[in-house]
Design an enzyme around this catalytic site. Structure first.
Site, PDB file in Angstrom:
ATOM      1  N   ASP A 127       0.811  -1.227   0.000  1.00  0.00           N
ATOM      2  CA  ASP A 127       0.000   0.000   0.000  1.00  0.00           C
ATOM      3  C   ASP A 127       0.843   1.275   0.000  1.00  0.00           C
ATOM      4  OD1 ASP A 127      -2.154  -1.714   0.228  1.00  0.00           O
ATOM      5  OD2 ASP A 127      -2.127  -1.652   2.416  1.00  0.00           O
ATOM      6  N   GLY A 170      -4.593  -0.636  -1.800  1.00  0.00           N
ATOM      7  CA  GLY A 170      -3.944   0.522  -1.201  1.00  0.00           C
ATOM      8  C   GLY A 170      -4.558   0.960   0.117  1.00  0.00           C
ATOM      9  N   ALA A 186      -4.061   6.726 -17.603  1.00  0.00           N
ATOM     10  CA  ALA A 186      -5.507   6.768 -17.328  1.00  0.00           C
ATOM     11  C   ALA A 186      -6.086   8.152 -17.620  1.00  0.00           C
ATOM     12  CB  ALA A 186      -5.754   6.401 -15.872  1.00  0.00           C
TER      13      ALA A 186
END
Ligand code: ADP
Length: 323
Positions: A127, A170, A186
């Site tokens: 994470d 995460g 993205a």
């Protein structure tokens, strides 16, 4: 110190085995023997320990997960549980402990260190939400696994001219999503630190189409207020008004299981080696992590109180590069 112990705790991360190996071999090089504790703090409470020699940690550097096993152990969060753990440590003449784990595990290290037992932590969690290390064990591998999945989704998205949404792990930290989002190219990224609403996401996708894009990829952190489920629901319910739907993929635990990358093996070797050496040399109550690219120790009291923030420049860069 003539004997130390090592354990892995909390969520497993690729590179934990390489860290165990580094702890064992670095300790042996200093003439200190090592016991491995099975299943994290649970094994410390029940007395489930095993001697680890140089050959016992052979052939594991390339394996994901942890050969010692990991566990979540609520009992260790009580003083009674920790006293039982201390008893085990004393019974086996263990003089110091290395804890390889994330946020919760290092809160445990801190608690044990407050009871005057010498503990050194190794920053390990996919994470990357642990204060005291700019990058933690397992992050690089998890990023690469998530990236492979997003690259594949992009191929399908491009072929069908569709919008795809992928949720990455995460916990409450957006590090993985932000970095996967940038590296995958993205169109929109949703992280807990920024709290983008479903209508914001819709607007970003719509803007991408207006700018001439034929498909869109949205990367979402699991800990966001609007996670994949909630976004999917919103987009499905408002499909007609929005003019498009989102196909959702939740990556989940596959992000954890891979063979550690070269970066994670090297990081694990450096951090694990330093943890054993510093513990044996008398430096305790610290977390070993990477700061400014160098191996560094941060007091566990600071680690317990500190909060790792997302780099605002990286967040801005993500918006610029999505154009
Ligand atoms: P991670 O280390 O991956 O963040 P968890 O949050 O599940 O994983 O924590 C792992 C274990 O660490 C817990 O099951 C518990 O045994 C121990 N732990 C967590 N928080 C504390 C705390 N405040 N005090 C003592 N031990 C703790």
């Amino acid at each position: 110190m003539s004997k130390i112990a090592v354990l892995t705790s909390g969520g497993d991360a690729p590179g934990m085995n390489a860290a165990i190996r580094a702890v064992v071999r670095s300790a042996l090089a200093k003439g200190t023997s090592v016991l491995g504790v099975r299943n994290g703090y649970a094994g410390l409470i029940s007395g489930n320990l095993t001697p680890l020699g140089a050959r016992d940690v052979g052939g594991i550097i390339q394996q994901g997960g942890t050969v010692l096993g990991s566990a979540r152990c609520p009992e260790f969060e009580t003083e009674e549980g920790r006293l039982r753990a201390l008893r085990t440590l004393h019974q086996h003449d263990i003089e110091g402990l290395v804890v390889i784990g994330g946020n919760g595990s290092q809160a445990g290290s801190h608690a044990l260190s407050e009871m005057d037992f010498p503990v050194v932590g190794v920053a390990s969690t996919i994470d990357n939400d642990l204060y005291g290390s700019e990058i933690t064990l397992g992050v690089d591998t998890a990023l690469n696994i998530a990236l492979e999945a997003t690259d594949r989704l992009k191929v399908t998205a491009a072929s069908h001219q569709r919008a795809f949404l992928i949720e990455v792990m995460g916990r409450n930290c957006g590090y993985l999503a932000l970095n996967v989002g940038i590296a995958a190219g993205a169109e929109a990224i949703v992280i807990p630190e920024a709290e983008t609403s479903p209508e914001d996401v819709a607007q970003e996708v719509r803007n991408a189409y207006k700018r001439g894009k034929t498909h869109a990829l949205v990367v979402v952190a699991e800990g966001s207020k609007y996670n994949a489920h909630r976004l999917e629901q919103h987009f499905h319910e408002n499909r007609k008004r929005l003019g498009f739907d989102l196909r959702v993929t939740i990556l989940g635990h596959v992000q954890r299981g891979g063979a550690p990358s070269s970066a994670d093996r090297l990081l694990a070797s450096r951090l694990g080696g330093a943890a054993a050496e510093r513990l044996i040399d008398g430096e305790a109550g610290v977390l070993i992590g990477l700061l400014g690219g160098k191996v560094a120790a941060t007091p566990l009291t600071e680690v317990a109180q500190g909060k790792k923030e997302i780099d605002p420049h990286l967040w801005e860069l993500a918006q610029v590069l999505a154009r």
